[in-house]
Design a protein around this motif. Structure first.
Motif, PDB file in Angstrom:
ATOM      1  N   SER A 184     -54.902  28.832 -18.735  1.00 21.58           N
ATOM      2  CA  SER A 184     -55.894  29.692 -18.238  1.00 21.58           C
ATOM      3  C   SER A 184     -56.165  30.884 -18.774  1.00 21.58           C
ATOM      4  O   SER A 184     -57.039  31.442 -18.912  1.00 21.58           O
ATOM      5  CB  SER A 184     -55.708  29.465 -16.460  1.00 21.58           C
ATOM      6  OG  SER A 184     -54.334  30.154 -16.457  1.00 21.58           O
ATOM      7  N   GLU A 185     -54.853  31.681 -19.020  1.00 21.42           N
ATOM      8  CA  GLU A 185     -54.870  32.930 -19.533  1.00 21.42           C
ATOM      9  C   GLU A 185     -55.543  33.021 -21.042  1.00 21.42           C
ATOM     10  O   GLU A 185     -56.259  33.839 -21.032  1.00 21.42           O
ATOM     11  CB  GLU A 185     -53.570  33.675 -19.704  1.00 21.42           C
ATOM     12  CG  GLU A 185     -52.796  33.685 -18.298  1.00 21.42           C
ATOM     13  CD  GLU A 185     -52.211  32.494 -17.902  1.00 21.42           C
ATOM     14  OE1 GLU A 185     -52.501  31.408 -18.301  1.00 21.42           O
ATOM     15  OE2 GLU A 185     -51.490  32.623 -16.592  1.00 21.42           O
ATOM     16  N   GLU A 230     -61.052  42.473 -34.050  1.00 21.63           N
ATOM     17  CA  GLU A 230     -60.833  43.799 -34.768  1.00 21.63           C
ATOM     18  C   GLU A 230     -61.358  45.007 -33.710  1.00 21.63           C
ATOM     19  O   GLU A 230     -61.135  45.943 -34.177  1.00 21.63           O
ATOM     20  CB  GLU A 230     -61.270  43.873 -36.282  1.00 21.63           C
ATOM     21  CG  GLU A 230     -62.863  43.799 -36.575  1.00 21.63           C
ATOM     22  CD  GLU A 230     -63.162  42.293 -36.937  1.00 21.63           C
ATOM     23  OE1 GLU A 230     -62.384  41.277 -36.273  1.00 21.63           O
ATOM     24  OE2 GLU A 230     -64.272  41.999 -37.350  1.00 21.63           O
ATOM     25  N   GLN A 231     -62.202  44.675 -32.851  1.00 19.40           N
ATOM     26  CA  GLN A 231     -62.778  45.716 -31.979  1.00 19.40           C
ATOM     27  C   GLN A 231     -61.978  45.670 -30.686  1.00 19.40           C
ATOM     28  O   GLN A 231     -62.149  46.504 -29.685  1.00 19.40           O
ATOM     29  CB  GLN A 231     -64.205  45.198 -31.413  1.00 19.40           C
ATOM     30  CG  GLN A 231     -64.985  45.117 -32.654  1.00 19.40           C
ATOM     31  CD  GLN A 231     -66.475  44.491 -32.135  1.00 19.40           C
ATOM     32  OE1 GLN A 231     -66.365  43.406 -31.655  1.00 19.40           O
ATOM     33  NE2 GLN A 231     -67.537  44.768 -32.984  1.00 19.40           N
ATOM     34  N   VAL A 232     -60.937  44.993 -30.606  1.00 17.81           N
ATOM     35  CA  VAL A 232     -60.025  44.775 -29.531  1.00 17.81           C
ATOM     36  C   VAL A 232     -59.138  45.836 -29.427  1.00 17.81           C
ATOM     37  O   VAL A 232     -58.259  46.369 -30.283  1.00 17.81           O
ATOM     38  CB  VAL A 232     -59.429  43.521 -29.545  1.00 17.81           C
ATOM     39  CG1 VAL A 232     -58.247  43.561 -28.219  1.00 17.81           C
ATOM     40  CG2 VAL A 232     -60.349  42.375 -29.244  1.00 17.81           C
ATOM     41  N   ARG A 233     -59.131  46.697 -28.142  1.00 17.45           N
ATOM     42  CA  ARG A 233     -58.176  47.512 -27.879  1.00 17.45           C
ATOM     43  C   ARG A 233     -57.002  46.919 -27.492  1.00 17.45           C
ATOM     44  O   ARG A 233     -55.645  47.624 -27.380  1.00 17.45           O
ATOM     45  CB  ARG A 233     -58.735  48.934 -26.940  1.00 17.45           C
ATOM     46  CG  ARG A 233     -58.018  50.049 -27.106  1.00 17.45           C
ATOM     47  CD  ARG A 233     -58.440  51.107 -26.341  1.00 17.45           C
ATOM     48  NE  ARG A 233     -59.717  51.867 -26.656  1.00 17.45           N
ATOM     49  CZ  ARG A 233     -59.645  53.027 -27.441  1.00 17.45           C
ATOM     50  NH1 ARG A 233     -58.685  53.584 -27.496  1.00 17.45           N
ATOM     51  NH2 ARG A 233     -60.847  53.348 -27.603  1.00 17.45           N
ATOM     52  N   LYS A 234     -57.102  46.307 -26.462  1.00 23.35           N
ATOM     53  CA  LYS A 234     -56.093  45.641 -25.665  1.00 23.35           C
ATOM     54  C   LYS A 234     -56.444  44.328 -25.062  1.00 23.35           C
ATOM     55  O   LYS A 234     -57.460  44.264 -24.507  1.00 23.35           O
ATOM     56  CB  LYS A 234     -55.648  46.697 -24.453  1.00 23.35           C
ATOM     57  CG  LYS A 234     -54.233  46.442 -23.578  1.00 23.35           C
ATOM     58  CD  LYS A 234     -53.739  47.253 -22.759  1.00 23.35           C
ATOM     59  CE  LYS A 234     -54.571  47.423 -21.439  1.00 23.35           C
ATOM     60  NZ  LYS A 234     -54.210  48.269 -20.609  1.00 23.35           N
ATOM     61  N   ILE A 235     -55.451  43.706 -24.920  1.00 24.82           N
ATOM     62  CA  ILE A 235     -55.426  42.226 -24.253  1.00 24.82           C
ATOM     63  C   ILE A 235     -54.372  42.291 -23.199  1.00 24.82           C
ATOM     64  O   ILE A 235     -53.244  42.391 -23.376  1.00 24.82           O
ATOM     65  CB  ILE A 235     -55.328  41.037 -25.135  1.00 24.82           C
ATOM     66  CG1 ILE A 235     -56.562  40.756 -26.296  1.00 24.82           C
ATOM     67  CG2 ILE A 235     -55.056  39.601 -24.315  1.00 24.82           C
ATOM     68  CD1 ILE A 235     -56.145  39.905 -27.263  1.00 24.82           C
ATOM     69  N   THR A 236     -54.927  41.912 -21.916  1.00 25.91           N
ATOM     70  CA  THR A 236     -54.198  41.851 -20.785  1.00 25.91           C
ATOM     71  C   THR A 236     -54.084  40.496 -20.313  1.00 25.91           C
ATOM     72  O   THR A 236     -55.029  39.736 -19.710  1.00 25.91           O
ATOM     73  CB  THR A 236     -54.808  42.907 -19.835  1.00 25.91           C
ATOM     74  OG1 THR A 236     -54.658  44.124 -20.261  1.00 25.91           O
ATOM     75  CG2 THR A 236     -53.457  42.836 -18.506  1.00 25.91           C
ATOM     76  N   LEU A 237     -52.664  39.935 -20.299  1.00 31.04           N
ATOM     77  CA  LEU A 237     -52.406  38.444 -19.523  1.00 31.04           C
ATOM     78  C   LEU A 237     -52.124  39.054 -18.321  1.00 31.04           C
ATOM     79  O   LEU A 237     -51.419  39.557 -17.957  1.00 31.04           O
ATOM     80  CB  LEU A 237     -51.032  38.071 -20.205  1.00 31.04           C
ATOM     81  CG  LEU A 237     -51.404  37.409 -21.589  1.00 31.04           C
ATOM     82  CD1 LEU A 237     -50.031  37.489 -22.610  1.00 31.04           C
ATOM     83  CD2 LEU A 237     -52.240  35.897 -21.701  1.00 31.04           C
ATOM     84  N   THR A 238     -52.996  38.337 -17.405  1.00 33.73           N
ATOM     85  CA  THR A 238     -52.236  38.442 -15.839  1.00 33.73           C
ATOM     86  C   THR A 238     -51.467  37.100 -15.549  1.00 33.73           C
ATOM     87  O   THR A 238     -51.377  36.122 -16.113  1.00 33.73           O
ATOM     88  CB  THR A 238     -53.618  38.291 -14.791  1.00 33.73           C
ATOM     89  OG1 THR A 238     -54.249  36.874 -15.214  1.00 33.73           O
ATOM     90  CG2 THR A 238     -54.555  39.183 -15.086  1.00 33.73           C
TER      91      THR A 238
END
Ligand code: NDP
Length: 385
Positions: free
Chosen positions: A149-150, A164-172
Motif C-alpha cells: 500500500s505504501e 528528480e523533482q522529489v525532495r522527500k518520500i515518506t513511508l507511513t
C-alpha cells in the motif's frame, strides 16, 4: 477483449483479495495460472471457480491430492519450483506476485522476463535481489507495479511530478499492535498477539513483520529500489490510523499524499486497472468519523529492525538479502514458539554481524548467500531455543 492474468500465492491474503476483484468483473479476465504452496483444498476450490489453464502447488507432497481433485476438469496440474517458473513463463498479460518470502523470487523474475505487467506484493524478493530484479525489468521492458500500500501510494503520488523533482518520500507506518508497548511488555508477547494487526488483515508473516516494524524496514529497502531518489530522501513516519499510505514532497515543498481505507483491495485494484481506474466495493474514506490523523517519529530503540534495514540498505551488497533471510527464519521460529518476540530483530542483527559475504554478482551467488544466511540463522535459533 479479455485480459489474461496469473496469480502466484492465490490462496493467501493478497491472492484472495485479488481474486475478489476478478470475481467482480469475471468476464473481463481469463486466468492462466493459480498457485499455492501446500493448501491443496484452497487451490482446488479456486481452480474450480476460476478455471485457470494450470494450477500449481509448490509443495510436491500436495501434488497427488491436487491432481486427483482436478482430475475431472481440463485444468492442468503441476508441482514444485520449476512448475511455478514454467507457469510464470506462460506470460499472462498481468501477473500478481503474492507468494510470501524469497520463495517468490524465481517465479517473479520469470514473470518479469516475459516483458508484461507484474504487480509486486512479494516484497522479500525485491529486498533480497533488488538490483538483479530491477535490471531484469529494464532488460525485458516489463511494467512493475507496486502492490504494497505504501509503494502503491508513492507510485500514485509520483504521477504528479518526476523523480528528480522529489525532495522527500515518506513511508507511513501504523506502528503495529505493540506501538505503545514497553520493551518489558514486548518480551512476553505471543504469536497470537503479534498477528492481530490493529488496522490490516494480512498473512501471518507480514503481520509479525509489522509488529516488529521489520516490515517498514523491508519497505524502506523496497522503496530504495522502486524509487531511486537516494536513501537520504527516504523517511519513515508512524501514523497509527493507516489512512495516509505514504507521501511525496516535491522541490517546491508541495506534498502529495494518497489516502484510503486500510483495505489491500484498493492498491491491488489500482495495479489491476492501471493506468485506468476500476470500481471496488471497498469502504469509502470517512474522515469526519475518523476525526483525527496523528503522527509520530518511529522509536528505533524499541523497534531496532528499522535501523537494521536502514544500515543494510546503506551497505548494499548482500546485506539486505541476509537481513531478509535471517528475518524469515526468525519469524518462523517465533511463530513456532522457539524464540521470543524481541529475539527476532536480535537474531537478524547477530546474523548480519556474523556472516559477511561478498556482493552477489549473479542470481546463483545470491541464492547461495540466502541459503548460508538461513543456515547461520537456524543455528542461532537453536542457541536461543
Ligand atoms: P499469506 O501467508 O497470506 O499467503 C502466502 C501465499 O504464498 C499463499 O498462497 C501460500 O500458499 C503461498 N506460499 C507460501 N509459501 C510458499 C512457497 N514456499 N512457495 C510457493 N508459494 C508459497 O501472505 P500474504 O498474502 O499476506 O503476503 C504475500 C506477500 O505480499 C508477502 O510478501 C507480503 O509481504 C506481501 N504483502 C502482503 C500484504 C497483505 O495485506 N497481506 C500487504 C502488502 C504486501 P499456501 O496457502 O498453500 O500456504
Amino acid at each position: 477483449m479479455t485480459r489474461s492474468i496469473s496469480i502466484f500465492g492465490a490462496t493467501g491474503s493478497v491472492g484472495l483479495s485479488t481474486l475478489d476483484l476478478i470475481r467482480a468483473n469475471r468476464a473481463d479476465y481469463s486466468v492462466v495460472a493459480l498457485t499455492a504452496n501446500g493448501n491443496c483444498d484452497g487451490l482446488t476450490r479456486l481452480a474450480r471457480e476460476f478455471e485457470p489453464e494450470i494450477a500449481v502447488c509448490a509443495d510436491e507432497k500436495a501434488y497427488p491430492a491436487l491432481k486427483e481433485a482436478l482430475a475431472d476438469t481440463t485444468i492442468e496440474t503441476a508441482a514444485g519450483e520449476d512448475a511455478l517458473i514454467d507457469a510464470a513463463q506462460r506470460g499472462a498479460d498481468w501477473t500478481m506476485a503474492a507468494i510470501v518470502g524469497t520463495a517468490g523470487l524465481k517465479p517473479t523474475l520469470a514473470a518479469i522476463e516475459q516483458g508484461k505487467t507484474v504487480a509486486l506484493a512479494n516484497k522479500e524478493s525485491l529486498v533480497s535481489a533488488g538490483a538483479l530484479m530491477m535490471a531484469a525489468v529494464e532488460r525485458s521492458g516489463a511494467t512493475l507495479l507496486p502492490v504494497d500500500s505504501e509503494h502503491n501510494a508513492i507510485f500514485q503520488c509520483l504521477q504528479g511530478g518526476r523523480l528528480e523533482q522529489v525532495r522527500k518520500i515518506t513511508l507511513t507506518a501504523s506502528g503495529g499492535p505493540f506501538r505503545e508497548f514497553s520493551l518489558e511488555q514486548m518480551q512476553t508477547v505471543t504469536p497470537e498477539q503479534a498477528v492481530a494487526h490493529p488496522n490490516w488483515d494480512m498473512g501471518a508473516k507480514i503481520s509479525v513483520d509489522s509488529a516488529t516494524m521489520m516490515n517498514k524496514g523491508l519497505e524502506f529497502i523496497e522503496a530504495h529500489h522502486l524509487f531511486p531518489v537516494g536513501l537520504d530522501k527516504l523517511d519513515i513516519l508512524v501514523h497509527p490510523q493507516s489512512v495516509i499510505h505514504s507521501m511525496v514532497e516535491y522541490a517546491d515543498r508541495s506534498t502529495l499524499a494518497q489516502l484510503g481505507s486500510p483495505d489491500m483491495k484498493i492498491p491491488i485494484a489500482s495495479t489491476l486497472a492501471w493506468p485506468e481506474r476500476v470500481k471496488t466495493d471497498c469502504q469509502p474514506l470517512d474522515l469526519a468519523t475518523i476525526g483525527q490523523l496523528t503522527f509520530e517519529a518511529p522509536d528505533e530503540k524499541r523497534f531496532p529492525a528499522i535501523r537494521l534495514a536502514r544500515d543494510a540498505a546503506a551497505a548494499g551488497g548482500a546485506r539486505p538479502a541476509i537481513l531478509n533471510a535471517a528475518n524469515e527464519i526468525a519469524v518462523a521460529a517465533f511463530l513456532g514458539g522457539q524464540i521470543g518476540f524481541l529475539e527476532i530483530a536480535a537474531l537478524a542483527d547477530k546474523v548480519l554481524e556474523g556472516y559477511q559475504p561478498q556482493t552477489p554478482e549473479s542470481l546463483a551467488a545470491l541464492f547461495s548467500i540466502d541459503a548460508e544466511a538461513r543456515q547461520y540463522a537456524q543455528e542461532r535459533v537453536q542457541e536461543v531455543a
